[in-house]
Design an enzyme around this catalytic site. Structure first.
Site, PDB file in Angstrom:
ATOM      1  N   ARG A   1       0.847  -1.197   0.000  1.00 22.46           N
ATOM      2  CA  ARG A   1       0.000   0.000   0.000  1.00 22.46           C
ATOM      3  C   ARG A   1       0.879   1.242   0.000  1.00 22.46           C
ATOM      4  NH1 ARG A   1      -5.225   1.861   3.042  1.00 22.46           N
ATOM      5  NH2 ARG A   1      -5.335   3.908   2.110  1.00 22.46           N
TER       6      ARG A   1
ATOM      7  N   ARG B   1      -6.513  -0.130  -3.819  1.00 16.82           N
ATOM      8  CA  ARG B   1      -5.463  -0.488  -2.873  1.00 16.82           C
ATOM      9  C   ARG B   1      -5.374  -1.987  -2.663  1.00 16.82           C
ATOM     10  NH1 ARG B   1      -8.571   3.370   1.159  1.00 16.82           N
ATOM     11  NH2 ARG B   1      -8.165   4.599  -0.636  1.00 16.82           N
TER      12      ARG B   1
ATOM     13  N   ASP C   1      -6.411  -2.283   2.841  1.00 21.95           N
ATOM     14  CA  ASP C   1      -6.806  -1.153   3.671  1.00 21.95           C
ATOM     15  C   ASP C   1      -7.266  -1.745   4.991  1.00 21.95           C
ATOM     16  OD1 ASP C   1      -7.456   1.457   4.428  1.00 21.95           O
ATOM     17  OD2 ASP C   1      -9.478   1.319   3.606  1.00 21.95           O
TER      18      ASP C   1
ATOM     19  N   ASP D   1      -8.718  -0.515   8.655  1.00 20.46           N
ATOM     20  CA  ASP D   1      -9.226   0.616   9.434  1.00 20.46           C
ATOM     21  C   ASP D   1      -9.586   0.165  10.839  1.00 20.46           C
ATOM     22  OD1 ASP D   1      -9.143   2.436   7.290  1.00 20.46           O
ATOM     23  OD2 ASP D   1     -11.150   1.862   6.615  1.00 20.46           O
TER      24      ASP D   1
END
Length: 170
Positions: A83, A92, A95, A97
């Protein structure tokens, strides 16, 4: 502390990217993955260019890391998996989060907890519902069950059931 993570990939071998991220997360001593949601395919949201669909899943974990330490771990894993465009709306490889970190409410330039788009992205509520329907959103004070009932966007497309994933991942 219970923490909920969202994993997503829409570039390259999406499934391999997610399982590789999980492998790296499992190597973190101060983080224990307790449970995973099913894997869903979702269209990209909030982007201008045409992009491939995402594979997304959520993880329920326990950690004694601080939110900032966890963010460092996550960014390191994202970098290992190629990334390069953190913060941009481009495709991407991975990811990760932080969705919810206990009852923490934090808003700095670098980190916002709970994740500000939980309520905006209906699929995230579905993933959290699979893991913890009675989990309370630290800001709205609504349970995930209540948020799901208010959402009205329908279910994301199932890609792999939780039971099949658990045996492959854990």
């Amino acid at each position: 502390m219970d923490v909920y993570l969202l994993l997503g990939s829409n570039k390259g071998n999406r499934f391999k990217n997610i399982t590789s991220a999980i492998k790296y997360l499992k190597e973190v001593e101060q983080l224990k993955i307790l449970e995973c949601s099913s894997l869903y395919e979702t269209p990209p949201e909030g982007v201008r260019e045409i992009q491939p669909n995402y594979l997304n899943m959520a993880l329920k974990c326990k950690t004694n890391l601080t939110p900032y330490e966890l963010l460092e771990v996550i960014e390191s894993i994202e970098k290992k998996l190629g990334r390069k465009n953190k913060g941009k709306k481009a495709s991407r490889t991975i990811d990760i989060d932080i969705l919810i970190f206990g009852d923490t409410v934090l808003e700095t330039k670098k980190l916002k907890i709970p994740h500000p788009q939980i309520v905006e992205r209906g699929f995230v509520i579905h993933l959290l519902y699979e893991l913890s329907p009675d989990l309370t959103h630290p800001e709205s004070k609504l349970t995930v069950r209540d948020l799901l009932m208010k959402d009205g966007k329908g279910s994301p497309s199932l890609y792999i059931k939780k039971e099949e994933l658990s045996s492959a991942i854990f």
